[in-house]
Design a protein around this motif. Structure first.
Motif, mmCIF file in Angstrom:
data_model
loop_
_atom_site.group_PDB
_atom_site.id
_atom_site.type_symbol
_atom_site.label_atom_id
_atom_site.label_comp_id
_atom_site.label_asym_id
_atom_site.label_seq_id
_atom_site.Cartn_x
_atom_site.Cartn_y
_atom_site.Cartn_z
ATOM 1 N N ILE A 1 3.339 -8.939 -8.260
ATOM 2 C CA ILE A 1 3.666 -7.523 -8.318
ATOM 3 C C ILE A 1 2.863 -6.799 -9.768
ATOM 4 C CG2 ILE A 1 5.316 -5.731 -9.212
ATOM 5 C CD1 ILE A 1 5.604 -7.111 -6.615
ATOM 6 N N ASN A 2 2.386 -7.365 -10.593
ATOM 7 C CA ASN A 2 1.737 -6.851 -11.636
ATOM 8 C C ASN A 2 0.249 -6.933 -11.658
ATOM 9 O OD1 ASN A 2 3.529 -6.613 -13.785
ATOM 10 N ND2 ASN A 2 3.486 -8.687 -14.387
ATOM 11 N N ASP A 3 -0.011 -7.475 -10.387
ATOM 12 C CA ASP A 3 -1.604 -7.400 -10.085
ATOM 13 C C ASP A 3 -1.653 -5.975 -9.262
ATOM 14 O OD1 ASP A 3 -2.708 -9.614 -11.072
ATOM 15 O OD2 ASP A 3 -3.195 -10.759 -9.277
ATOM 16 N N HIS A 4 -0.733 -5.727 -8.438
ATOM 17 C CA HIS A 4 -0.998 -4.410 -7.785
ATOM 18 C C HIS A 4 -0.551 -3.186 -8.698
ATOM 19 C CE1 HIS A 4 -0.181 -6.987 -4.298
ATOM 20 N NE2 HIS A 4 -0.588 -6.009 -3.312
ATOM 21 N N THR B 1 1.919 5.855 -21.759
ATOM 22 C CA THR B 1 3.532 5.696 -21.484
ATOM 23 C C THR B 1 3.969 6.000 -19.851
ATOM 24 O OG1 THR B 1 3.800 5.739 -24.003
ATOM 25 C CG2 THR B 1 5.765 5.769 -22.469
ATOM 26 N N SER B 2 3.532 7.403 -19.646
ATOM 27 C CA SER B 2 4.068 7.894 -18.611
ATOM 28 C C SER B 2 3.459 7.059 -17.109
ATOM 29 C CB SER B 2 3.473 9.259 -18.340
ATOM 30 O OG SER B 2 3.744 10.021 -17.218
ATOM 31 N N ILE B 3 2.197 6.372 -17.361
ATOM 32 C CA ILE B 3 1.667 5.866 -16.465
ATOM 33 C C ILE B 3 2.584 4.539 -16.223
ATOM 34 C CG2 ILE B 3 -0.417 4.397 -15.722
ATOM 35 C CD1 ILE B 3 -1.884 6.631 -16.965
ATOM 36 N N ALA B 4 3.016 4.000 -17.349
ATOM 37 C CA ALA B 4 3.488 2.648 -17.315
ATOM 38 C C ALA B 4 4.773 2.757 -16.491
ATOM 39 C CB ALA B 4 3.838 2.181 -18.734
ATOM 40 N N PHE B 5 5.883 3.767 -16.973
ATOM 41 C CA PHE B 5 6.796 4.402 -16.056
ATOM 42 C C PHE B 5 6.858 4.578 -14.598
ATOM 43 C CE2 PHE B 5 8.663 5.599 -20.676
ATOM 44 C CZ PHE B 5 9.140 4.239 -20.900
ATOM 45 N N ASP B 6 5.623 5.194 -14.328
ATOM 46 C CA ASP B 6 5.513 5.600 -13.030
ATOM 47 C C ASP B 6 4.999 4.302 -12.205
ATOM 48 O OD1 ASP B 6 5.646 8.291 -13.516
ATOM 49 O OD2 ASP B 6 3.618 8.542 -13.663
ATOM 50 N N ASN C 1 0.846 -1.089 -0.103
ATOM 51 C CA ASN C 1 0.107 -0.133 0.079
ATOM 52 C C ASN C 1 0.839 1.296 0.060
ATOM 53 O OD1 ASN C 1 -2.348 -1.569 0.010
ATOM 54 N ND2 ASN C 1 -2.559 -1.484 2.365
ATOM 55 N N ASP C 2 1.975 1.154 0.497
ATOM 56 C CA ASP C 2 3.195 2.278 0.424
ATOM 57 C C ASP C 2 3.685 2.702 -0.881
ATOM 58 O OD1 ASP C 2 2.259 2.928 3.322
ATOM 59 O OD2 ASP C 2 4.090 1.799 4.012
ATOM 60 N N GLY C 3 3.374 1.505 -1.736
ATOM 61 C CA GLY C 3 4.144 1.693 -2.986
ATOM 62 C C GLY C 3 5.356 1.088 -3.412
ATOM 63 N N ALA C 4 5.649 0.087 -2.378
ATOM 64 C CA ALA C 4 6.838 -0.678 -2.651
ATOM 65 C C ALA C 4 6.779 -1.377 -4.145
ATOM 66 C CB ALA C 4 6.844 -1.857 -1.821
#
Length: 262
Positions: free
Chosen positions: A202-205, A225-230, A160-163
């Protein structure tokens, strides 16, 4: 490929090695002089397939969470080079037309050792090696111990913290952040959450976060593309592939559908 990939689906191109080797064999019937070329080509195809198996085992060992399958993969990774060696010796033996008794016994002994090693490894395989056809590859498991529930809560908090946004995150790195041995984290994700592969976890999150961003009107103009990199992807292709696999549509199609009524 079916062993190492829970989402495996047969494709027609996968029959290419069988078709090629069969064609080479049949070509020698009306044209015997092609026999030597056929043998060499079949030898090259066989070694290429063995190389592909080694590549699959290396890739699988990195992310696989199923203990029995990791054990079997290790056995395959050790034995396949010996199989290649045995095939090479046999082919050279045949091409040079060697017929001495010592050579024949040596080849037989090598094939016996490889076969017995593989048989003993296969004998220990449990049902968990391959997913059951009646249930998905990811199924939650109940009945956790108090320690497991505590560690699962820590893992959920870390996610949830974005790991999962960290590019190239490995299970070893996540285990260090959890301050626990890697093998315990593998067991926790597999038996506690039902995942058979770390990349799928990882992909599910990442995909859930992508769906949230794609559904928000405030980010409607943000580049995919920006979302994918983020989200930690190194390029757009693996993001599109993972998104389509889980949602049956591309990210852009999902965005259009999500924002259609806004």
């Amino acid at each position: 490929m079916a062993l190492f990939d829970d989402a495996f689906r047969f494709r027609a191109w996968m029959a290419a090695p069988l078709v090629a080797m069969s064609g080479l064999y049949l070509a020698c019937i009306p044209y015997p002089p092609a026999q030597e070329f056929s043998k060499v080509t079949q030898f090259i195809i066989a070694l290429s397939l063995m190389g592909h198996v080694i590549m699959l085992t290396r890739r699988s060992l990195k992310d696989d969470l199923v203990a029995s399958r990791r054990q079997f993969t290790g056995i395959v990774a050790i034995l396949v080079p010996f199989v290649c060696l045995a095939i090479g010796i046999i082919e050279v033996y045949e091409l040079l037309e060697l017929r001495d008794r010592i050579g024949t016994h040596a080849i037989s002994a090598l094939m016996f050792v490889v076969t017995m090693g593989f048989a003993l490894g296969v004998a220990g395989i449990r049902k968990t090696l391959l997913p059951e056809a009646s249930r998905p590859a990811r199924t939650a498991v109940s009945g956790h111990s108090a320690a497991d529930r505590f560690d699962l809560a820590r893992l959920e908090e870390l996610m949830n913290d974005g790991a999962y946004l960290h590019p190239g995150l490995t299970i070893g790195e996540l285990a260090k952040r959890m301050n626990m041995p890697e093998h315990r984290l593998r067991r926790l994700i597999n038996q506690g959450l039902g995942y058979r592969n770390f990349a799928a976890f990882i992909n599910d999150h990442r995909i859930e976060e992508a769906k949230r961003r794609l559904s928000e009107p405030e980010t409607a103009r943000e580049q995919i593309t920006s979302i994918a990199f983020d989200l930690g992807y190194s390029s757009l292709a693996p993001f599109n592939r993972a998104f389509r696999q889980r949602n049956g549509m591309s990210p852009s199609q999902f965005r259009e559908k999500a924002l259609a009524g806004v």
